[in-house]
Write a protein that holds these residues in place. Structure first.
Motif: not given
Length: 239
Positions: A163-189
Motif C-alpha cells: 500500500p505504500r505507493l497509494f499512501r504516498a499519493a494520499m499523503e502528498q495531496t492531503g486526500s483521505a482514502p474515501r476521496q481517492s480513486l485509483h485507475v489501473g489495468d491489473e486486477p490484483y496489483l
C-alpha cells in the motif's frame, strides 16, 4: 491543490502507467535491444555469451537472490549489468551508462489515443498522480506536464500491491482514502491493492478480459479513459 471548485466525489485520482496509458511491452523490448547494442560496443565478451533471453534469466535469478532490491527494477538491471561486466573483465561502473541507455529508451512510449485528452479533462477538477512499479520517467514521455505528482516503487521502497505507493499519493495531496480513486489495468496489483488501501478503484480493461472470479468487482470497469472520464464526471455533484 489549485483545482476547480466543482464538487467532486474524488479529490485525488491515481493512475497506473504500463498497459493502462500505453502498451508496456514494446518500449521495454526496444530499450533492452538498445542496451544489448550498447553492450556489443563496450563489452563484446558479454554478448558473445549472452543473448537477450539469457540476460533476462540473469535478472530473474538476481531478483530471487536479492529480494531486498526486487521492487526496484532499475537497481535490478544495474546490478545485473555490474555482475556481468565484472565476470567478463570489464569495469562494473559501465553499468551506470547502460542504465541511462535503458531509461532513455524506456520512456519513449506511445500513449493510447484516448489518454491525453481524457487526463487533461480530468485534471481540471482532480489532482492527478501517476503510480507505477516500473521505471518510466513520466516527464520524458508525451504525457509530461499532465500529472501533479509521480511516484514509483523504487522511490517509496515497495511495489504494488504493497500500500505504500497509494499512501504516498494520499499523503502528498492531503486526500483521505474515501476521496481517492485509483485507475489501473491489473486486477490484483491495481484494483484489489487500491481497495485494500481504502480507495475506490476502476479497472481499465482494454483487452476485454474476464474479471477474476475470486475478487469482488471493481467500482467500475471501463474500456478506455474516455469511459473513465464519463464515469468520474457522473460521480460529481451529489456528494
Amino acid at each position: 491543490m489549485g483545482k476547480s471548485a466543482v464538487l467532486s466525489r474524488f479529490s485525488l485520482i491515481t493512475v497506473d502507467l504500463d498497459d493502462t496509458l500505453w502498451p508496456c511491452l514494446p518500449p521495454i523490448l526496444r530499450a533492452e535491444e538498445a542496451v544489448y547494442a550498447w553492450l556489443g560496443r563496450v563489452a563484446e565478451r558479454v554478448v558473445a555469451v549472452h543473448d537477450l533471453e539469457s540476460l533476462r534469466a540473469h535478472r530473474r535469478a538476481l531478483m530471487r537472490a536479492r529480494p531486498e532490491i526486487a521492487h526496484d527494477v532499475t537497481a535490478v538491471r544495474r546490478e545485473s549489468l555490474q555482475q556481468l561486466l565484472r565476470e567478463f573483465g570489464y569495469a562494473p561502473a559501465l553499468a551506470h551508462e547502460g542504465s541511462r541507455v535503458f531509461l532513455r529508451h524506456r520512456s519513449r512510449v506511445d500513449p493510447y489515443p484516448d489518454v491525453r485528452p481524457a487526463l487533461q479533462a480530468l485534471s481540471g477538477d482532480h489532482c492527478l498522480v501517476s503510480l507505477t512499479n516500473g521505471n518510466t520517467e513520466v516527464e520524458r514521455t508525451p504525457l509530461r506536464g499532465i500529472f501533479d505528482f509521480s511516484f514509483n516503487a523504487a522511490g517509496v521502497g515497495a511495489a504494488k500491491p504493497d500500500p505504500r505507493l497509494f499512501r504516498a499519493a494520499m499523503e502528498q495531496t492531503g486526500s483521505a482514502p474515501r476521496q481517492s480513486l485509483h485507475v489501473g489495468d491489473e486486477p490484483y496489483l491495481d484494483v484489489q491493492a487500491a481497495r485494500a488501501a481504502g480507495m475506490s478503484a476502476v479497472w481499465v480493461n482494454r483487452a476485454e478480459r474476464q474479471w477474476p472470479a475470486e475478487l469482488a468487482p471493481p467500482d467500475a470497469e471501463v474500456l478506455d479513459l474516455n469511459e473513465l472520464q464519463r464515469w468520474v464526471e457522473a460521480q460529481s455533484g451529489g456528494v
